[in-house]
Design a protein around this motif. Sequence first.
Motif, PDB file in Angstrom:
ATOM      1  N   HIS A 192       0.809  -1.225   0.000  1.00  0.00           N
ATOM      2  CA  HIS A 192       0.000   0.000   0.000  1.00  0.00           C
ATOM      3  C   HIS A 192       0.840   1.272   0.000  1.00  0.00           C
ATOM      4  CE1 HIS A 192       0.864   0.394   4.306  1.00  0.00           C
ATOM      5  NE2 HIS A 192       0.483  -0.865   4.451  1.00  0.00           N
ATOM      6  N   GLN A 193       2.174   1.149   0.034  1.00  0.00           N
ATOM      7  CA  GLN A 193       3.047   2.321  -0.038  1.00  0.00           C
ATOM      8  C   GLN A 193       3.699   2.410  -1.409  1.00  0.00           C
ATOM      9  OE1 GLN A 193       4.654   2.825   4.552  1.00  0.00           O
ATOM     10  NE2 GLN A 193       6.025   1.993   3.031  1.00  0.00           N
ATOM     11  N   THR A 194       4.029   3.623  -1.824  1.00  0.00           N
ATOM     12  CA  THR A 194       4.808   3.834  -3.036  1.00  0.00           C
ATOM     13  C   THR A 194       6.279   3.563  -2.741  1.00  0.00           C
ATOM     14  OG1 THR A 194       5.274   6.159  -2.569  1.00  0.00           O
ATOM     15  CG2 THR A 194       3.201   5.654  -3.705  1.00  0.00           C
ATOM     16  N   VAL A 195       7.080   3.405  -3.793  1.00  0.00           N
ATOM     17  CA  VAL A 195       8.510   3.195  -3.566  1.00  0.00           C
ATOM     18  C   VAL A 195       9.158   4.425  -2.945  1.00  0.00           C
ATOM     19  CG1 VAL A 195       8.908   1.382  -5.262  1.00  0.00           C
ATOM     20  CG2 VAL A 195       9.021   3.774  -5.973  1.00  0.00           C
ATOM     21  N   THR A 196       8.593   5.593  -3.198  1.00  0.00           N
ATOM     22  CA  THR A 196       9.126   6.795  -2.564  1.00  0.00           C
ATOM     23  C   THR A 196       8.884   6.739  -1.060  1.00  0.00           C
ATOM     24  OG1 THR A 196       8.807   8.094  -4.566  1.00  0.00           O
ATOM     25  CG2 THR A 196       9.067   9.317  -2.508  1.00  0.00           C
ATOM     26  N   GLU A 197       7.676   6.375  -0.662  1.00  0.00           N
ATOM     27  CA  GLU A 197       7.399   6.215   0.771  1.00  0.00           C
ATOM     28  C   GLU A 197       8.260   5.107   1.367  1.00  0.00           C
ATOM     29  OE1 GLU A 197       2.708   7.588   0.976  1.00  0.00           O
ATOM     30  OE2 GLU A 197       3.214   5.548   0.322  1.00  0.00           O
ATOM     31  N   GLY A 198       8.458   4.046   0.604  1.00  0.00           N
ATOM     32  CA  GLY A 198       9.248   2.921   1.088  1.00  0.00           C
ATOM     33  C   GLY A 198      10.723   3.215   1.245  1.00  0.00           C
ATOM     34  N   THR A 199      11.191   4.276   0.615  1.00  0.00           N
ATOM     35  CA  THR A 199      12.612   4.636   0.751  1.00  0.00           C
ATOM     36  C   THR A 199      12.827   5.828   1.674  1.00  0.00           C
ATOM     37  OG1 THR A 199      12.459   5.990  -1.262  1.00  0.00           O
ATOM     38  CG2 THR A 199      13.262   3.718  -1.510  1.00  0.00           C
TER      39      THR A 199
END
Length: 226
Positions: A192-199
């Motif tokens: 449910h997170q974007t890769v930007t949020e995940g990084t």
Amino acid sequence: MTTTLITGANRSLGLETARRLIEAGHTVYAGMRDTASGEAAREIGAHPVQLDVTDQASVDAALASLPELDVLVNNAGILGTSFGVDDLDADAIATVLDTNVTGLVRVTQAALPLLRRSANPVIVNVASGVGWPKFLTTPGTDEFPVPAIPYAASKAAAIALTVQYAKNLPSFRVNVSDPGYTATDFNRHGGHQTVTEGTDATVKLALLGTDGPTGEFHNRFGRIEF
């Protein structure tokens, strides 16, 4: 200029970490098993370097090719093929540990001579909340339903390795990040997170100065208490 090496940087979280650190002014070397898959890294201005964390010769050659190093992001990891008890055997867990744990140590040990020359040496290990017992045992968390044993064990080990490296390297900033449930190839883009949020956590920890924390576990919302 800050020089950074990111393992597993040809796609997903590794590639996004590279993009964001380049945007922040870093020179980024994008480690990947096959540089033929490095077009996306080249497009964002990273320098692909052949690096297979399971192969000591590959690791040594990759580090020898770098002119300097300030930041190491140990991002490379695999999910493995075992997702419960009935499909688990020694080979299945050994394969995951070789990449996610022993591979982390291979790269870190090879990087130490270069990092020790830096005025601000930083190591970020990318782990997971799946390696955190509190999350695994708390109903309602993203991690609670996960049955996989090798992946969870490997990420728990990455968290412990981070604490021990931080104690042994007091002049370094050594921390560990939890990307959270992010949409990547690992979960068929079901997170449910974007890769930007995940990084977010990884990038924040990679940008630490000499007065930053060390030996800590962070997600995008801040420090996760041990």
